[in-house]
Design a protein around this motif. Structure first.
Motif, PDB file in Angstrom:
ATOM      1  N   ASN A  56     -29.330   1.413 -21.874  1.00  8.49           N
ATOM      2  CA  ASN A  56     -28.010   1.655 -21.515  1.00  8.49           C
ATOM      3  C   ASN A  56     -27.529   3.067 -21.311  1.00  8.49           C
ATOM      4  OD1 ASN A  56     -25.270   0.655 -20.303  1.00  8.49           O
ATOM      5  ND2 ASN A  56     -25.667  -1.333 -21.776  1.00  8.49           N
ATOM      6  N   THR A  57     -26.318   3.139 -20.857  1.00 15.40           N
ATOM      7  CA  THR A  57     -25.782   4.749 -20.844  1.00 15.40           C
ATOM      8  C   THR A  57     -24.510   4.543 -21.950  1.00 15.40           C
ATOM      9  OG1 THR A  57     -23.951   4.426 -19.127  1.00 15.40           O
ATOM     10  CG2 THR A  57     -26.272   5.014 -18.646  1.00 15.40           C
ATOM     11  N   ASP A  58     -24.317   5.499 -22.414  1.00 19.00           N
ATOM     12  CA  ASP A  58     -23.135   5.626 -23.463  1.00 19.00           C
ATOM     13  C   ASP A  58     -21.898   5.362 -22.539  1.00 19.00           C
ATOM     14  OD1 ASP A  58     -24.621   5.989 -25.547  1.00 19.00           O
ATOM     15  OD2 ASP A  58     -24.422   7.983 -25.829  1.00 19.00           O
ATOM     16  N   THR A  59     -21.628   5.743 -21.441  1.00 13.21           N
ATOM     17  CA  THR A  59     -20.617   5.684 -20.534  1.00 13.21           C
ATOM     18  C   THR A  59     -20.421   4.038 -20.093  1.00 13.21           C
ATOM     19  OG1 THR A  59     -21.715   6.713 -18.941  1.00 13.21           O
ATOM     20  CG2 THR A  59     -19.648   7.932 -19.907  1.00 13.21           C
ATOM     21  N   GLY A  60     -21.706   3.670 -19.813  1.00 10.33           N
ATOM     22  CA  GLY A  60     -21.696   2.188 -19.454  1.00 10.33           C
ATOM     23  C   GLY A  60     -21.262   1.109 -20.590  1.00 10.33           C
ATOM     24  N   LEU A  61     -21.866   1.529 -21.787  1.00 12.81           N
ATOM     25  CA  LEU A  61     -21.546   0.915 -22.967  1.00 12.81           C
ATOM     26  C   LEU A  61     -19.992   0.930 -23.343  1.00 12.81           C
ATOM     27  CD1 LEU A  61     -24.195   2.048 -25.250  1.00 12.81           C
ATOM     28  CD2 LEU A  61     -23.898  -0.183 -24.755  1.00 12.81           C
ATOM     29  N   ALA A  62     -19.402   2.183 -22.972  1.00 10.85           N
ATOM     30  CA  ALA A  62     -18.011   2.301 -23.439  1.00 10.85           C
ATOM     31  C   ALA A  62     -17.043   1.547 -22.614  1.00 10.85           C
ATOM     32  CB  ALA A  62     -17.555   3.735 -23.277  1.00 10.85           C
ATOM     33  N   ARG A  63     -17.541   1.257 -21.191  1.00  7.76           N
ATOM     34  CA  ARG A  63     -16.703   0.423 -20.120  1.00  7.76           C
ATOM     35  C   ARG A  63     -16.763  -0.801 -20.523  1.00  7.76           C
ATOM     36  NH1 ARG A  63     -16.473   3.378 -14.626  1.00  7.76           N
ATOM     37  NH2 ARG A  63     -16.777   1.186 -13.905  1.00  7.76           N
ATOM     38  N   SER A  64     -17.941  -1.323 -20.990  1.00  4.26           N
ATOM     39  CA  SER A  64     -18.304  -2.742 -21.404  1.00  4.26           C
ATOM     40  C   SER A  64     -17.149  -3.104 -22.484  1.00  4.26           C
ATOM     41  CB  SER A  64     -19.536  -3.149 -21.581  1.00  4.26           C
ATOM     42  OG  SER A  64     -20.413  -2.863 -20.407  1.00  4.26           O
ATOM     43  N   ILE A  65     -17.397  -2.241 -23.582  1.00  4.78           N
ATOM     44  CA  ILE A  65     -16.871  -2.431 -25.006  1.00  4.78           C
ATOM     45  C   ILE A  65     -15.110  -2.339 -24.735  1.00  4.78           C
ATOM     46  CG2 ILE A  65     -16.415  -1.319 -27.032  1.00  4.78           C
ATOM     47  CD1 ILE A  65     -19.553  -0.318 -26.882  1.00  4.78           C
ATOM     48  N   LEU A  66     -14.775  -1.406 -24.111  1.00  2.00           N
ATOM     49  CA  LEU A  66     -13.317  -1.199 -23.836  1.00  2.00           C
ATOM     50  C   LEU A  66     -12.796  -2.462 -23.150  1.00  2.00           C
ATOM     51  CD1 LEU A  66     -13.255   2.545 -23.150  1.00  2.00           C
ATOM     52  CD2 LEU A  66     -12.158   1.343 -25.351  1.00  2.00           C
ATOM     53  N   SER A  67     -13.423  -2.953 -22.210  1.00  2.00           N
ATOM     54  CA  SER A  67     -12.898  -4.121 -21.427  1.00  2.00           C
ATOM     55  C   SER A  67     -13.183  -5.399 -22.242  1.00  2.00           C
ATOM     56  CB  SER A  67     -14.130  -4.339 -20.147  1.00  2.00           C
ATOM     57  OG  SER A  67     -13.808  -3.302 -19.329  1.00  2.00           O
ATOM     58  N   ALA A  68     -14.212  -5.391 -23.021  1.00  2.00           N
ATOM     59  CA  ALA A  68     -14.197  -6.531 -24.016  1.00  2.00           C
ATOM     60  C   ALA A  68     -13.276  -6.621 -25.139  1.00  2.00           C
ATOM     61  CB  ALA A  68     -15.842  -6.800 -24.758  1.00  2.00           C
ATOM     62  N   ALA A  69     -12.631  -5.399 -25.327  1.00  2.00           N
ATOM     63  CA  ALA A  69     -11.608  -5.338 -26.343  1.00  2.00           C
ATOM     64  C   ALA A  69     -10.202  -5.503 -25.807  1.00  2.00           C
ATOM     65  CB  ALA A  69     -11.843  -3.934 -27.116  1.00  2.00           C
ATOM     66  N   GLY A  70     -10.267  -5.866 -24.372  1.00  2.00           N
ATOM     67  CA  GLY A  70      -8.969  -5.806 -23.758  1.00  2.00           C
ATOM     68  C   GLY A  70      -8.240  -4.579 -23.363  1.00  2.00           C
ATOM     69  N   LYS A  71      -8.962  -3.512 -23.617  1.00  2.00           N
ATOM     70  CA  LYS A  71      -8.586  -2.141 -23.049  1.00  2.00           C
ATOM     71  C   LYS A  71      -8.943  -1.855 -21.782  1.00  2.00           C
ATOM     72  CE  LYS A  71      -8.474  -0.535 -28.026  1.00  2.00           C
ATOM     73  NZ  LYS A  71      -7.469  -0.180 -28.298  1.00  2.00           N
ATOM     74  N   ASP A  72      -7.822  -1.069 -20.996  1.00  2.00           N
ATOM     75  CA  ASP A  72      -8.243  -0.596 -19.740  1.00  2.00           C
ATOM     76  C   ASP A  72      -9.387   0.469 -20.000  1.00  2.00           C
ATOM     77  OD1 ASP A  72      -8.318  -0.369 -17.239  1.00  2.00           O
ATOM     78  OD2 ASP A  72      -6.136   0.589 -17.112  1.00  2.00           O
ATOM     79  N   PRO A  73     -10.428   0.517 -19.475  1.00  2.00           N
ATOM     80  CA  PRO A  73     -11.452   1.373 -19.687  1.00  2.00           C
ATOM     81  C   PRO A  73     -11.030   2.698 -18.899  1.00  2.00           C
ATOM     82  CG  PRO A  73     -12.350   0.020 -18.270  1.00  2.00           C
ATOM     83  CD  PRO A  73     -10.911  -0.525 -18.620  1.00  2.00           C
ATOM     84  N   THR A  74     -10.147   3.468 -19.022  1.00  2.00           N
ATOM     85  CA  THR A  74      -9.853   4.834 -18.260  1.00  2.00           C
ATOM     86  C   THR A  74     -10.527   5.966 -18.725  1.00  2.00           C
ATOM     87  OG1 THR A  74      -8.109   5.218 -19.880  1.00  2.00           O
ATOM     88  CG2 THR A  74      -7.255   4.053 -18.181  1.00  2.00           C
ATOM     89  N   GLY A  75     -10.607   6.804 -18.120  1.00  2.00           N
ATOM     90  CA  GLY A  75     -11.249   7.994 -18.485  1.00  2.00           C
ATOM     91  C   GLY A  75     -10.758   8.559 -19.894  1.00  2.00           C
ATOM     92  N   GLU A  76      -9.509   8.478 -20.085  1.00  2.00           N
ATOM     93  CA  GLU A  76      -8.857   8.908 -21.331  1.00  2.00           C
ATOM     94  C   GLU A  76      -9.493   7.922 -22.438  1.00  2.00           C
ATOM     95  OE1 GLU A  76      -4.397   9.097 -22.180  1.00  2.00           O
ATOM     96  OE2 GLU A  76      -4.907  10.563 -20.724  1.00  2.00           O
ATOM     97  N   ALA A  77      -9.676   6.747 -22.325  1.00  2.00           N
ATOM     98  CA  ALA A  77      -9.870   5.698 -23.490  1.00  2.00           C
ATOM     99  C   ALA A  77     -11.445   6.120 -23.575  1.00  2.00           C
ATOM    100  CB  ALA A  77      -9.669   4.447 -22.929  1.00  2.00           C
ATOM    101  N   ILE A  78     -12.192   6.255 -22.746  1.00  2.00           N
ATOM    102  CA  ILE A  78     -13.616   6.458 -22.781  1.00  2.00           C
ATOM    103  C   ILE A  78     -13.910   7.750 -23.492  1.00  2.00           C
ATOM    104  CG2 ILE A  78     -15.816   6.987 -21.658  1.00  2.00           C
ATOM    105  CD1 ILE A  78     -14.769   4.996 -19.594  1.00  2.00           C
ATOM    106  N   VAL A  79     -13.184   8.702 -23.394  1.00  2.00           N
ATOM    107  CA  VAL A  79     -13.233  10.150 -23.851  1.00  2.00           C
ATOM    108  C   VAL A  79     -12.934   9.920 -25.257  1.00  2.00           C
ATOM    109  CG1 VAL A  79     -12.361  12.633 -24.141  1.00  2.00           C
ATOM    110  CG2 VAL A  79     -12.999  11.584 -21.973  1.00  2.00           C
TER     111      VAL A  79
END
Ligand code: MG
Length: 238
Positions: A56-79
């Motif tokens: 997987n990619t770290d950015t792909g993981l971040a998007r999935s994880i933040l969505s699963a946590a109920g957070k908007d996977p914005t660029g800022e949240a991923i950073v």
């Protein structure tokens, strides 16, 4: 009688290496750091449930994880998640018993001394994470450039990005039949096939030879320790 011009010393082949399970194992430093970062940023490990890190990619993981946590996977949240991960990784990389995988140093040395071979990275790591890991294991300097999770969250998009970067660096196009994608997971094979590259699978990660074989890579090795055999297969002399 006209003198035949010498063959230009153009690089003729591009080798795109995955990192985890292919060049090194970080002894769990990478995955543990990511888990700790998720716990710190999301408050629990629940968003990681069912996620497969391998390939997987770290950015792909971040998007999935933040969505699963109920957070908007914005660029800022991923950073924010990645800054936390990189801070933890810089510490953990020294505390885990990782290693370079068999044959890697000799293989990189032999490819690096060849004027017709270009070494680069194609990895789901962030560029900064790749540098931390490979500097720790003493092999960062072998690679001229890379395509990273920073470039795209889908691994299959990274091949053309690496090829474009090779063009920028070398002023010549590498056609897919001159590009080798070397990795330890079905996702590496898929990613290489996605842009028509030659795929080289190595069973030094979490997948067995049989599992990798079912994805039909062009070349398949248990490990890269028989460097002469590996070079004969993927870097035959002209
Ligand atoms: Mg890998």
């Amino acid at each position: 009688m006209p003198v035949k011009p010498a063959a230009p010393p153009y690089p003729k082949r591009l080798y795109l290496f995955d990192i985890d399970g292919t060049l090194i194992t970080s002894g769990g430093a990478g995955e543990t750091s990511y888990r700790e970062a998720v716990a710190e940023v999301c408050g629990s490990l629940a968003p990681l449930e069912g996620l497969n890190f391998a390939g997987n990619t770290d950015t792909g993981l971040a998007r999935s994880i933040l969505s699963a946590a109920g957070k908007d996977p914005t660029g800022e949240a991923i950073v924010a998640l990645h800054d936390t991960y990189l801070r933890i990784l810089a510490d953990r990389i020294h505390r885990h018993q990782g290693k370079l995988l068999p044959g890697i140093i000799l293989l990189l040395d032999r490819l690096k001394e060849r004027s017709d071979c270009v070494l680069a990275l194609l990895t789901g790591n962030l560029a900064a994470g790749a540098e931390v890991k490979l500097t720790h294991y003493g092999v960062w300097h072998y690679f001229e450039f890379g395509a990273y999770a920073d470039d795209h969250h889908e691994r299959n998009q990274l091949g053309p990005i690496a090829a474009a970067r090779a063009f920028e660096e070398h002023g010549r196009e590498f056609t897919p039949d001159q590009i080798y994608v070397i990795g330890d997971t079905p996702r590496d094979i898929e990613c290489g096939k996605a842009f028509g590259a030659i795929t080289v699978a190595v069973a030094t990660g979490k997948y067995s030879r049989e599992e990798l074989s079912s994805h039909s890579p062009d070349f398949l090795f248990d490990d890269l320790s028989d460097v002469d055999a590996v070079l004969k297969a993927i870097a035959p002399e002209h």
